[in-house]
Every structure is written in structure tokens, then in C-alpha cells.
Design a protein around this motif. Structure first.
Motif, PDB file in Angstrom:
ATOM      1  N   ILE A   1       0.856  -1.214   0.000  1.00 43.78           N
ATOM      2  CA  ILE A   1       0.000   0.000   0.000  1.00 43.78           C
ATOM      3  C   ILE A   1       0.884   1.254   0.000  1.00 43.78           C
ATOM      4  O   ILE A   1       0.702   2.174  -0.805  1.00 43.78           O
ATOM      5  N   TYR A   2       1.886   1.271   0.872  1.00 47.34           N
ATOM      6  CA  TYR A   2       2.747   2.461   0.976  1.00 47.34           C
ATOM      7  C   TYR A   2       3.599   2.649  -0.284  1.00 47.34           C
ATOM      8  O   TYR A   2       3.726   3.758  -0.786  1.00 47.34           O
ATOM      9  N   ALA A   3       4.167   1.560  -0.787  1.00 47.64           N
ATOM     10  CA  ALA A   3       5.024   1.685  -1.984  1.00 47.64           C
ATOM     11  C   ALA A   3       4.180   2.084  -3.189  1.00 47.64           C
ATOM     12  O   ALA A   3       4.605   2.891  -4.028  1.00 47.64           O
ATOM     13  N   ALA A   4       2.962   1.535  -3.275  1.00 42.04           N
ATOM     14  CA  ALA A   4       2.097   1.879  -4.413  1.00 42.04           C
ATOM     15  C   ALA A   4       1.667   3.338  -4.326  1.00 42.04           C
ATOM     16  O   ALA A   4       1.660   4.054  -5.328  1.00 42.04           O
TER      17      ALA A   4
ATOM     18  N   ASN B   1       3.895   5.764  -5.704  1.00 45.70           N
ATOM     19  CA  ASN B   1       4.050   5.686  -7.164  1.00 45.70           C
ATOM     20  C   ASN B   1       5.174   4.778  -7.618  1.00 45.70           C
ATOM     21  O   ASN B   1       5.769   5.006  -8.669  1.00 45.70           O
ATOM     22  N   LEU B   2       5.493   3.773  -6.813  1.00 41.28           N
ATOM     23  CA  LEU B   2       6.622   2.902  -7.146  1.00 41.28           C
ATOM     24  C   LEU B   2       6.165   1.625  -7.844  1.00 41.28           C
ATOM     25  O   LEU B   2       6.986   0.765  -8.184  1.00 41.28           O
ATOM     26  N   SER B   3       4.855   1.460  -8.012  1.00 39.91           N
ATOM     27  CA  SER B   3       4.288   0.317  -8.717  1.00 39.91           C
ATOM     28  C   SER B   3       4.939  -1.015  -8.307  1.00 39.91           C
ATOM     29  O   SER B   3       5.508  -1.729  -9.136  1.00 39.91           O
ATOM     30  N   PRO B   4       4.868  -1.353  -7.019  1.00 40.43           N
ATOM     31  CA  PRO B   4       5.585  -2.546  -6.548  1.00 40.43           C
ATOM     32  C   PRO B   4       5.043  -3.840  -7.145  1.00 40.43           C
ATOM     33  O   PRO B   4       3.857  -3.943  -7.441  1.00 40.43           O
ATOM     34  N   LEU B   5       5.950  -4.788  -7.328  1.00 43.85           N
ATOM     35  CA  LEU B   5       5.553  -6.136  -7.742  1.00 43.85           C
ATOM     36  C   LEU B   5       5.549  -6.997  -6.478  1.00 43.85           C
ATOM     37  O   LEU B   5       6.571  -7.113  -5.796  1.00 43.85           O
ATOM     38  N   VAL B   6       4.389  -7.575  -6.169  1.00 42.04           N
ATOM     39  CA  VAL B   6       4.248  -8.359  -4.937  1.00 42.04           C
ATOM     40  C   VAL B   6       4.168  -9.834  -5.298  1.00 42.04           C
ATOM     41  O   VAL B   6       3.304 -10.238  -6.082  1.00 42.04           O
TER      42      VAL B   6
ATOM     43  N   LEU C   1       8.875   2.787   3.481  1.00 40.52           N
ATOM     44  CA  LEU C   1       9.500   4.119   3.604  1.00 40.52           C
ATOM     45  C   LEU C   1      11.012   4.013   3.468  1.00 40.52           C
ATOM     46  O   LEU C   1      11.655   4.844   2.819  1.00 40.52           O
ATOM     47  N   ASP C   2      11.600   2.964   4.048  1.00 38.78           N
ATOM     48  CA  ASP C   2      13.057   2.761   3.927  1.00 38.78           C
ATOM     49  C   ASP C   2      13.447   2.504   2.469  1.00 38.78           C
ATOM     50  O   ASP C   2      14.458   3.018   1.990  1.00 38.78           O
ATOM     51  N   ALA C   3      12.635   1.701   1.766  1.00 37.45           N
ATOM     52  CA  ALA C   3      12.933   1.403   0.357  1.00 37.45           C
ATOM     53  C   ALA C   3      12.829   2.670  -0.488  1.00 37.45           C
ATOM     54  O   ALA C   3      13.670   2.930  -1.363  1.00 37.45           O
ATOM     55  N   GLU C   4      11.802   3.457  -0.191  1.00 32.43           N
ATOM     56  CA  GLU C   4      11.592   4.704  -0.937  1.00 32.43           C
ATOM     57  C   GLU C   4      12.800   5.631  -0.751  1.00 32.43           C
ATOM     58  O   GLU C   4      13.309   6.219  -1.722  1.00 32.43           O
ATOM     59  N   ARG C   5      13.284   5.731   0.480  1.00 33.25           N
ATOM     60  CA  ARG C   5      14.448   6.592   0.758  1.00 33.25           C
ATOM     61  C   ARG C   5      15.684   6.057   0.055  1.00 33.25           C
ATOM     62  O   ARG C   5      16.492   6.811  -0.482  1.00 33.25           O
ATOM     63  N   HIS C   6      15.837   4.731   0.063  1.00 33.57           N
ATOM     64  CA  HIS C   6      16.983   4.122  -0.606  1.00 33.57           C
ATOM     65  C   HIS C   6      16.963   4.458  -2.104  1.00 33.57           C
ATOM     66  O   HIS C   6      17.988   4.827  -2.682  1.00 33.57           O
TER      67      HIS C   6
ATOM     68  N   ALA D   1      16.903   6.849  -8.068  1.00 33.28           N
ATOM     69  CA  ALA D   1      16.078   5.946  -8.871  1.00 33.28           C
ATOM     70  C   ALA D   1      14.609   5.989  -8.469  1.00 33.28           C
ATOM     71  O   ALA D   1      13.824   5.153  -8.890  1.00 33.28           O
ATOM     72  N   ALA D   2      14.197   6.958  -7.631  1.00 30.51           N
ATOM     73  CA  ALA D   2      12.809   6.975  -7.127  1.00 30.51           C
ATOM     74  C   ALA D   2      11.840   7.369  -8.240  1.00 30.51           C
ATOM     75  O   ALA D   2      12.222   8.041  -9.175  1.00 30.51           O
TER      76      ALA D   2
END
Ligand code: NAP
Length: 309
Positions: free
Chosen positions: A18-21, A24-29, A297-302, A308-309
Motif C-alpha cells: 500500500i505504501y510503496a504503491a 508511485n513505485l508500482s511494486p511487484l508483490v 518508507l526505507d525502500a523509498e528513501r533508498h 532511482a525513485a
């Protein structure tokens, strides 16, 4: 190249989705062998905030998934079987192919160990469970039993004395593996009756298919007896689902992923861990969700740090 791959569709994985989507990161789950995680096999969940009358575990999971899909999360049924580090990216082996990604959130959970006796799967939610915190309050003023002799078994047995009329602590040896303080607390509780050197050999149900009693075999004398209980709490440990990451991600001696510096980061840059795969202490739906949020949130910051965000 994916930006975020999330492994697992329990509370941690779906909250991360939910947070990654929403970022706007369009995560693959990737959904593994237990889609929906442990909540998908429970019945009423009364301790997830926001549901004053409780919510059914599978419904909660379905709603989280729909919420993640609404913001653009993509779901695929495939089991992760390997992880390789690249230069600024990671390679995930899943469903017989390798997928490149900038970040990975491991939320593959932990599976409760079960006794391996007949009808164990079908009786879950009908007087058989592995979570006292989740289900204990349903069994007020009736006898229940806990199987196991470790800290979990002692903690669960002690907790259950708040509700149950009596708690049998059934253990296969004479003497607990649990830490001294937890064992003492359990054994000094007047409501807890230890049943030593004993193994549950059969679950016995009433005409409605609900738990009525367990058949117990004394492993020293061979004698069998029936103990009347309305619920069996199996507390013989959990296995974190971390096999594909051995040798790549740092783990403790029980295979739980280690996080670094009060964040969800693992030892491999770009890989984050959330939920029961890295938590043997709290193991709650709400703590797993919180960790899933933190991992996203950690992935987004990374990704932002990599440009690459
Ligand atoms: P554990 O320490 O591995 O204990 C598992 C227990 O289940 C053992 O007593 C074992 O018997 C028994 N068992 C295993 N397989 C069985 C089977 N097939 N049939 C019957 N009995 C079986 O697991 P845990 O209690 O879940 O604890 C896991 C870790 O979490 C530990 O490090 C523990 O200290 C920690 N923990 C900490 C807390 C806390 O600090 N609040 C609470 C819970 C857990 P044997 O003794 O005969 O091997």
C-alpha cells in the motif's frame, strides 16, 4: 528492472505494498505458498485497531490487497527461491526466472510449526490455533491446553489463565525448555496443570466439528488418556521463511532476518525485512503492518538516495 519487489502477502507485505504503491513505485508483490499469511487461516481478529466488532482474518487481508491494487500494486503467484546481489541492483529468482530490482522487501513471514497429526489443517479456527493472543479471549471459563515446553508455551499458558477455567500444559518431556523465570511463572500458576512426558496423538471433536478433547499418550508408560479441552494452542515454535536467503542475508541462530540500526534494513543494501520474518518477539498483525510501512518508507528513501525513485 523493478523498483520494488515485495515478498509475501501477509500484513507486513500488503502494508508495504500500500505504501510503496501510494508512493508511485508500482511494486511487484510475489505471493508465496501461504497467500495472505497467518491471518488468512484465522477466524475473528479482535485486536486490529479500527474494527470495534472485530474483523475476519481473510476479509482483513482481502481488503488490504484490494487497497494496494487500487494504488497500482501488481500481484503474481510465485515463490522466491533465490537472491543474488548485483551492482546497484538485486536479482530475485521466482517462478523459474530471474527478475532484476532496485529494492526488495522481504515479508515472507514465519510459519507456525504443527504437530503433524490428522485433521490439523481443517480444525484450525475450530478449537485449534497457534496464537493465544489472537484466540484466547474466545475461550472463557472453559478448559484449554497448550502444547510445548518453551517460552512461547509458558507465555501462552500464563496468558490463557486470564480467560480459561484451566490450562493443561502438555509437554513431551519432564521439564521445560523455557527460561527459568517464565517456567516458574507458569508452574506456580494454580490454573496451569502440567502434563509431562506426553504427546497429543489425536484431536477429538463434537458433533459440530469443534474441539472437544485431545487424546494424549504418555511417552514413558505408553498409557493413553483423554483430556477435555475446548481449544488446543500449539506452541512448539515457528520457522521463519528465510531458506532462499541463507548465506546472503544475515540471520540469527533461528533463521530470523537481522535488521540494522533500528530500521528495516538488512546487511544487503536495498533489501529490507518486515514482519514475522524478522520478529519472533511480538508477532502481531498490527506490528507486522507497522514494519511493512517502515520497510516501504526505507525502500523509498533508498531509491531516492540512488536517484532511482
Ligand atoms: P522453542 O524454544 O523452540 O520451544 C519449542 C518447544 O516445543 C520445546 O519445548 C519443544 O520440545 C517443543 N516441541 C518442538 N517440536 C515438538 C513436537 N513436534 N511435538 C511436541 N513438542 C514439540 O520455541 P518457542 O517457545 O516458540 O521460542 C522460540 C524463541 O522465541 C526462543 O528463543 C524463545 O526464548 C523466544 N521467545 C521469547 C519470548 C519472550 O521473551 N517473551 C516469548 C516467546 C518466545 P523439547 O523441549 O523437547 O525440544
Amino acid at each position: 528492472m523493478e523498483k520494488v519487489i515485495i515478498l509475501g502477502t501477509g500484513c507486513a507485505g500488503l502494508t508495504a505494498a500500500i505504501y510503496a504503491a501510494r508512493a508511485n513505485l508500482s511494486p511487484l508483490v510475489l505471493e508465496g505458498h501461504e497467500p495472505g499469511g497467518q491471518l488468512s487461516t484465522t477466524t475473528l481478529v479482535e485486536n486490529f485497531p479500527g474494527f470495534k466488532d472485530g474483523v475476519m482474518g481473510p476479509e482483513l487481508i482481502m481488503n488490504m490487497k484490494a487497497q494496494a491494487e487500487r494504488f497500482g500494486a501488481r500481484f503474481e503467484y510465485s515463490e522466491c527461491t533465490g537472491l543474488k546481489r548485483g551492482d546497484g541492483f538485486l536479482d530475485i529468482e521466482a517462478g523459474g526466472k530471474w527478475i532484476g530490482t532496485r529494492t526488495l522487501i522481504v515479508a515472507s513471514g514465519a510459519s507456525a510449526k504443527w504437530l503433524g497429526i490428522e485433521r490439523e489443517r481443517e480444525l484450525r479456527g475450530h478449537g485449534l490455533t497457534s496464537c493465544a493472543t489472537c484466540d484466547g479471549a474466545f475461550y472463557r471459563n472453559v478448559p484449554v491446553c497448550v502444547v510445548g515446553g518453551g517460552d512461547s508455551a509458558c507465555e501462552e499458558a500464563t496468558f490463557l489463565t486470564r480467560f480459561a477455567s484451566k490450562v493443561y500444559l502438555i509437554h513431551r518431556r519432564e521439564g521445560l525448555r523455557a527460561s527459568k523465570v517464565m517456567a516458574k511463572r507458569a508452574l506456580e500458576n494454580a490454573k496451569i496443570e502440567p502434563v509431562w512426558n506426553s504427546a497429543v496423538s489425536e484431536y477429538l471433536t463434537d458433533t459440530e466439528g469443534e474441539m472437544r478433547a485431545v487424546k494424549v499418550k504418555n511417552l514413558v508408560s505408553g498409557a493413553e488418556a483423554e483430556i477435555e479441552v475446548k481449544c488446543v494452542f500449539v506452541a512448539i515454535g515457528h520457522t521463519p521463511n528465510t531458506a532462499p536467503f541463507k548465506g546472503v542475508l544475515d540471520m540469527d541462530e533461528n533463521g530470523y532476518l537481522l535488521q540494522q540500526g533500528g530500521t528495516t534494513a538488512t546487511n544487503v543494501p536495498g533489501v529490507f525485512a518486515a514482519g514475522d520474518v524478522s520478529d519472533h518477539r511480538y508477532r502481531q498483525a498490527v506490528t507486522a503492518s507497522g514494519q511493512g510501512c517502515a520497510a516501504a518508507l526505507d525502500a523509498e528513501r533508498h531509491l531516492a538516495d540512488m536517484g532511482a525513485a
